[in-house]
Enzyme design. Structure first.
Site, PDB file in Angstrom:
ATOM      1  N   ALA A 179       0.849  -1.195   0.000  1.00 15.32           N
ATOM      2  CA  ALA A 179       0.000   0.000   0.000  1.00 15.32           C
ATOM      3  C   ALA A 179       0.880   1.239   0.000  1.00 15.32           C
ATOM      4  CB  ALA A 179      -0.907   0.002   1.234  1.00 15.32           C
ATOM      5  N   CYS A 180       0.260   2.351  -0.319  1.00 18.26           N
ATOM      6  CA  CYS A 180       0.934   3.647  -0.311  1.00 18.26           C
ATOM      7  C   CYS A 180       1.670   3.856   1.014  1.00 18.26           C
ATOM      8  CB  CYS A 180      -0.125   4.724  -0.529  1.00 18.26           C
ATOM      9  SG  CYS A 180       0.386   6.399  -0.145  1.00 18.26           S
ATOM     10  N   LEU A 181       2.872   4.390   0.956  1.00 16.68           N
ATOM     11  CA  LEU A 181       3.676   4.599   2.161  1.00 16.68           C
ATOM     12  C   LEU A 181       2.993   5.538   3.154  1.00 16.68           C
ATOM     13  CD1 LEU A 181       7.247   4.959   0.591  1.00 16.68           C
ATOM     14  CD2 LEU A 181       6.369   3.015   1.910  1.00 16.68           C
ATOM     15  N   THR A 183       0.134   5.379   4.245  1.00 21.55           N
ATOM     16  CA  THR A 183      -0.734   4.630   5.161  1.00 21.55           C
ATOM     17  C   THR A 183       0.004   4.215   6.432  1.00 21.55           C
ATOM     18  OG1 THR A 183      -0.204   2.491   4.125  1.00 21.55           O
ATOM     19  CG2 THR A 183      -2.077   3.724   3.233  1.00 21.55           C
ATOM     20  N   ARG A 184       1.308   4.411   6.468  1.00 20.97           N
ATOM     21  CA  ARG A 184       2.085   4.033   7.661  1.00 20.97           C
ATOM     22  C   ARG A 184       2.115   5.139   8.720  1.00 20.97           C
ATOM     23  NH1 ARG A 184       2.206   1.149   3.405  1.00 20.97           N
ATOM     24  NH2 ARG A 184       3.937  -0.274   2.957  1.00 20.97           N
TER      25      ARG A 184
END
Length: 271
Positions: A179-181, A183-184
């Protein structure tokens, strides 16, 4: 190729029918499980008329971008690359509950503009039925942009997609979810290039250890690791090396989430 059961074969036929409904599809391509299968079937169905398009930006790990280019080439498709600056989107930087919506809107506006210049009559994305059960505000942006999701129209779940990927012999058949970074990073905490880079470098450390399914969450100056429970022992055995490497990146504290890997765990914060 392996054989398919009747139900999955029927879904594949439906997927092909959806794709055949368009002359020159543009496929939003990331090199992940979903978009790789979508491109494979689009190339099979529409040949050179199928145009994969990927975005190159801070929210995408460099390794994933490299894999996407190699995958498209292996399928004989000519990959179009768009350089995007997500930091030009204030709502992305602010990281509110609708971050994904504004980011998707910005990215797909650029994809749509370039696709129209190439004469494409539709934009496909790899959303599947399972995505409808998750917290994904970006889906609204896709709907507003009239992006078509062939997997949803054909009734495919993530398991179906992995099954068809194995049928086609795709290297992504058992690839872990990515997933897109962004989202972290917890909702409400501003996103910076430095934070995304730290996350990317930190997850590369986990990958080097041999982990397959993992996330490194950026919680202030703390790196919170989520991984499969069967990898806990490996992390403990290599913890001094891992902690040293993560601190060298800039994290002050390193923790392991004993709940294990949880897809979309940050969503609870964003709702």
């Amino acid at each position: 190729m392996n054989t398919l059961n009747k139900a999955l074969a029927g879904k594949l036929d439906s997927l092909r029918d959806v794709i055949r409904g368009y002359e020159k599809p543009c496929i939003a391509f990331s090199g992940g499980v979903d978009s790789t299968l979508l491109l494979r079937v689009a190339v099979e169905t529409r040949g050179a008329a199928a145009v994969p398009m990927t975005v190159n930006g801070s929210m995408m790990p460099r390794s994933e971008f490299g894999d996407a280019k190699a995958l498209a080439q292996s399928m004989g498709a000519s990959l179009c690359v768009l350089d995007v600056d997500v930091f030009s989107v204030p709502e992305f930087v602010e990281n509110g509950s609708q971050r994904c919506y504004y980011c998707k809107k910005n990215i797909f506006t650029q994809i749509k503009g370039h696709a129209q210049e190439l004469g494409c009559d539709v934009i496909f994305d790899g959303s599947n039925l399972d995505d409808l059960d998750d917290y994904r505000p970006g889906l609204l942006a896709l709907e507003e942009m009239m992006v078509v999701s062939p997997f949803i129209k054909a009734g495919l779940t993530k398991q179906d997609i992995r099954g068809l990927s194995a049928f086609y012999g795709l290297p992504t058949a058992d690839k872990p979810a990515m997933a897109c970074l962004a989202t972290r990073i917890p909702g409400g905490e501003p996103i910076t290039r430095k934070k995304l880079l730290m996350v990317e470098q930190g997850e590369e450390c986990l990958k080097v250890l041999g982990l397959r399914q993992y996330r490194l969450r950026y919680i202030g100056s703390m790196a919170k690791i989520e991984c499969a429970e069967e990898d806990f022992e490996l992390l403990m055995d290599r913890r001094q090396e891992l902690v040293s490497n993560l601190k060298a990146i800039g994290f002050k504290t390193v923790t392991l989430d004993l709940s294990g890997y949880q897809c979309g765990s940050m969503n609870e914060v964003k709702k």
